[in-house]
Write a protein that holds these residues in place. Structure first.
Motif, PDB file in Angstrom:
ATOM      1  N   PRO A 424       7.577   8.913 -13.329  1.00 30.23           N
ATOM      2  CA  PRO A 424       8.374   8.985 -12.097  1.00 30.23           C
ATOM      3  C   PRO A 424       9.254   7.744 -11.892  1.00 30.23           C
ATOM      4  O   PRO A 424       8.815   6.617 -12.118  1.00 30.23           O
ATOM      5  CB  PRO A 424       7.311   9.050 -10.987  1.00 30.23           C
ATOM      6  CG  PRO A 424       6.003   9.243 -11.666  1.00 30.23           C
ATOM      7  CD  PRO A 424       6.147   8.742 -13.056  1.00 30.23           C
ATOM      8  N   HIS A 425      10.491   7.996 -11.502  1.00 34.19           N
ATOM      9  CA  HIS A 425      11.391   6.918 -11.085  1.00 34.19           C
ATOM     10  C   HIS A 425      12.152   7.404  -9.853  1.00 34.19           C
ATOM     11  O   HIS A 425      12.439   8.589  -9.731  1.00 34.19           O
ATOM     12  CB  HIS A 425      12.428   6.600 -12.168  1.00 34.19           C
ATOM     13  CG  HIS A 425      11.864   5.985 -13.407  1.00 34.19           C
ATOM     14  ND1 HIS A 425      11.077   4.863 -13.410  1.00 34.19           N
ATOM     15  CD2 HIS A 425      12.001   6.342 -14.720  1.00 34.19           C
ATOM     16  CE1 HIS A 425      10.758   4.536 -14.645  1.00 34.19           C
ATOM     17  NE2 HIS A 425      11.291   5.421 -15.472  1.00 34.19           N
ATOM     18  N   CYS A 483      15.239   1.052  -9.700  1.00 36.67           N
ATOM     19  CA  CYS A 483      14.169   2.004  -9.427  1.00 36.67           C
ATOM     20  C   CYS A 483      13.424   1.516  -8.197  1.00 36.67           C
ATOM     21  O   CYS A 483      13.103   0.340  -8.093  1.00 36.67           O
ATOM     22  CB  CYS A 483      13.215   2.116 -10.607  1.00 36.67           C
ATOM     23  SG  CYS A 483      11.883   3.292 -10.249  1.00 36.67           S
ATOM     24  N   HIS A 488       8.182  -1.084 -11.014  1.00 36.62           N
ATOM     25  CA  HIS A 488       9.260  -0.971 -12.001  1.00 36.62           C
ATOM     26  C   HIS A 488      10.406  -1.930 -11.665  1.00 36.62           C
ATOM     27  O   HIS A 488      10.935  -2.604 -12.545  1.00 36.62           O
ATOM     28  CB  HIS A 488       9.791   0.466 -12.045  1.00 36.62           C
ATOM     29  CG  HIS A 488       8.808   1.454 -12.584  1.00 36.62           C
ATOM     30  ND1 HIS A 488       9.012   2.809 -12.509  1.00 36.62           N
ATOM     31  CD2 HIS A 488       7.616   1.284 -13.207  1.00 36.62           C
ATOM     32  CE1 HIS A 488       7.987   3.443 -13.073  1.00 36.62           C
ATOM     33  NE2 HIS A 488       7.116   2.536 -13.492  1.00 36.62           N
ATOM     34  N   MET A 493      13.584  -3.141 -13.843  1.00 38.12           N
ATOM     35  CA  MET A 493      14.395  -1.902 -13.805  1.00 38.12           C
ATOM     36  C   MET A 493      15.414  -2.013 -12.701  1.00 38.12           C
ATOM     37  O   MET A 493      15.360  -1.297 -11.688  1.00 38.12           O
ATOM     38  CB  MET A 493      13.508  -0.699 -13.499  1.00 38.12           C
ATOM     39  CG  MET A 493      12.860  -0.120 -14.688  1.00 38.12           C
ATOM     40  SD  MET A 493      12.246   1.511 -14.306  1.00 38.12           S
ATOM     41  CE  MET A 493      13.464   2.491 -15.124  1.00 38.12           C
TER      42      MET A 493
END
Ligand code: C2O
Ligand code: CU
Ligand code: CU
Length: 531
Positions: A424-425, A483, A488, A493
């Motif tokens: 999941p992001h 994200c 993350h 990210m």
């Protein structure tokens, strides 16, 4: 809308995502490997379901107070102090937490389109933090990201003009590499915007009565009753087994009107909720960036970390119902159950009084600004592509000194975003509200058709996002995209973009160590004078 349509067979999802062929990008294998390592680390076993607290709903929902403000020379001035405190999530158990102007979460800021606001942000913590205005259109130097960290003891005073539609926005820390911890400990609050359309809308609008902020979060409380954040690499971060709304575990809200508007915010660091009522539909009236064109009747709304939704729920006199989070449809994941997808639990109880004051059917007229706010695909001058793997965007990790993208002020762009790994992001862009043009080439479902700043990315699918970079060129100070699963984000990210004047080149990001650059004096004035 999704009722009955959820896949629940773990085996079929595993098979589907590995064999389906829709994820055939380079880092799929690496992603799966990382995932398996992470799962081994957290000891998840296939088929296991994270136990989620089955609370009695006997605690009155805490309503964050409206933040006081004063108007100085035409500017509405708020103040917020980030501080340590102690919160009793469970009776008699003292949990060490952080909050703004209190021990947990923060007051609700509220301002009107066209107003100039300023916030005096004081850091009474023992380490640098920052306050980011999530969803707000404002100069990059006021944005409160990792380049605007506030040193312990210092005060930072961003100021900007509210120039966007009425919406449920929020604020939270954004210090470099530490956002997950700071948010998890309790730093977050709502920032509500009003405008001509929201003022005249036939919608419940009495704050805390029939217009209720609902910040949904999950936590782990360890055996000493302290907040526990896992650092074992569990994906997509810490999934808690205690669910709270506005910091209240097992909360109920008395309802005194026929309809109640819930301003839902997923304030979790990792968990995606699938919120709805088992016994009734609700009217979705707004998403991240403001009111939809018209209400959308649905039974559930999926909210990833950072996303908001305003729903209006109808009640009958004397009845009780519960907002719950159903098994979430997280898309094409290898091990959805390990990501919390199988968890289903109640979130908030609504108790209707024996007599309810009438409330109108939800309806509203367009704002006088609607035409100017509108985004047009025909204006697109640039298309960019963003690939998210397990911890990078376009194969790069965040570098505070690197500008990844340069946009021209006033220009309209399409950002094509997709996640190449089965985990999941949720993708968030600062400064703008975007419109989802398509998902895998198809028109978005109605709940994703309004103004958004954060969107859950189902693995392997391509999201085309339309956005415009109005106002505020600054070649040196970047905005973030990242994200919103905060582990993350902290792992890198995240990328940086600047907005420049036509023909202008990107500048150089100011150098600063964490927590420097604001000493409460020069830093404050420097920021204020920037624009
Ligand atoms: Cu809500 Cu960059 O964050
Ligand atoms: Cu943001
Ligand atoms: Cu992510």
């Amino acid at each position: 809308m999704r009722r009955g349509g959820r896949a629940s067979g773990v085996g079929s999802l595993v098979g589907g995502s590995l064999a389906g062929g829709s994820l055939g990008r380079g880092s799929l294998v690496a992603g799966v490997a990382a995932l398996v390592v992470a799962l081994a680390g957290c000891g998840a076993i296939p088929g296991s379901v994270t136990p989620v607290d089955e609370a009695e709903f006997t605690n009155e929902l805490a309503i964050p107070p409206l933040a006081p403000s004063r108007v100085v020379d035409g500017t509405r001035v708020f103040s917020l102090t980030a501080q340590e405190g102690v919160t009793e999530f469970r009776p008699g158990v003292e949990t060490r937490t952080w909050g703004y102007d209190g021990s947990y979460l923060g007051p609700t800021l509220r301002a009107e389109r066209g107003e100039r606001v300023a916030v005096e942000v004081t850091n009474d913590l023992g380490e640098p933090t920052s306050v980011h205005w999530h969803g707000m259109h404002l100069p990059a130097a006021m944005d409160g990201g990792p380049h605007q960290e506030v040193a312990p003891g210092a005060t930072w005073r961003p100021t900007w003009e509210i120039d966007q539609p009425a919406a449920t926005l929020w604020y939270h820390p954004h210090p470099h590499g530490k956002t997950e911890q700071h948010v998890y400990r309790g730093l977050a609050g709502m920032f509500l915007l009003d405008d001509d359309a929201s003022r005249t809308a036939a919608l419940p609008h009495t704050y805390g009565v029939d217009d209720v902020p609902v910040i949904v979060q999950d936590k782990i409380l360890d055996s000493d009753g302290q907040l526990e954040l896992k650092d074992d690499g569990s994906e997509p971060g810490t999934l808690g087994d205690v669910v709270m709304t506005n910091g209240t575990v097992g909360a109920y809200q008395e309802v005194t009107t026929e309809r109640v508007r819930l301003r839902l915010l997923n304030g979790s660091t990792a968990r995606t909720f699938q919120l709805g009522f088992e016994d009734r539909d609700m009217d979705l009236v707004a998403t991240d960036g403001g009111l939809l064109d018209a209400p959308v009747r649905l039974d559930e709304v999926r909210l990833a970390p950072g996303e908001r939704a305003e729903v209006v729920v109808k009640m009958k006199p004397g009845e009780t119902t519960r907002l719950h989070s159903a098994e979430a449809d997280l898309g094409n994941l290898v091990v959805p159950f390990a990501m919390g997808a199988n968890d289903a639990f109640d979130v908030l109880e609504l108790r209707a009084a024996d007599e309810l004051a009438p409330s109108p059917e939800p309806a509203w007229a367009a704002s006088e600004h609607a035409a100017a706010d509108e985004l047009h695909e025909a204006d697109v001058s640039m298309t960019r592509t963003f690939e998210l793997d397990d911890s990078r965007i376009n194969r790069r990790r965040m570098d505070m000194g690197r500008i990844d993208e340069v946009a021209t002020v006033g220009s309209t762009e399409v950002w094509e975003v997709h996640s190449t790994v089965p985990m999941p992001h949720s993708f968030h862009v600062h400064d703008v509200q975007f419109r989802v043009l398509s998902i895998d080439g198809e028109a978005p479902p109605p709940e994703l058709a309004g103004r958004k700043d954060t969107i859950y990315l189902e693995p392997g699918r391509e999201y085309r996002l339309l956005m415009r970079f109005d106002d505020y060129a600054d070649p040196d100070m970047p905005y973030m995209y990242h994200c919103h699963m905060l582990m993350h984000e902290d792992a890198g990210m995240m990328g940086q973009f600047v907005v420049v004047e036509p023909g202008q080149e990107a500048g150089t990001v100011p150098e600063h160590g964490a927590g420097t650059g604001t000493d409460g004096g020069a830093g404050t004035d420097g920021h204020e004078g920037h624009h």
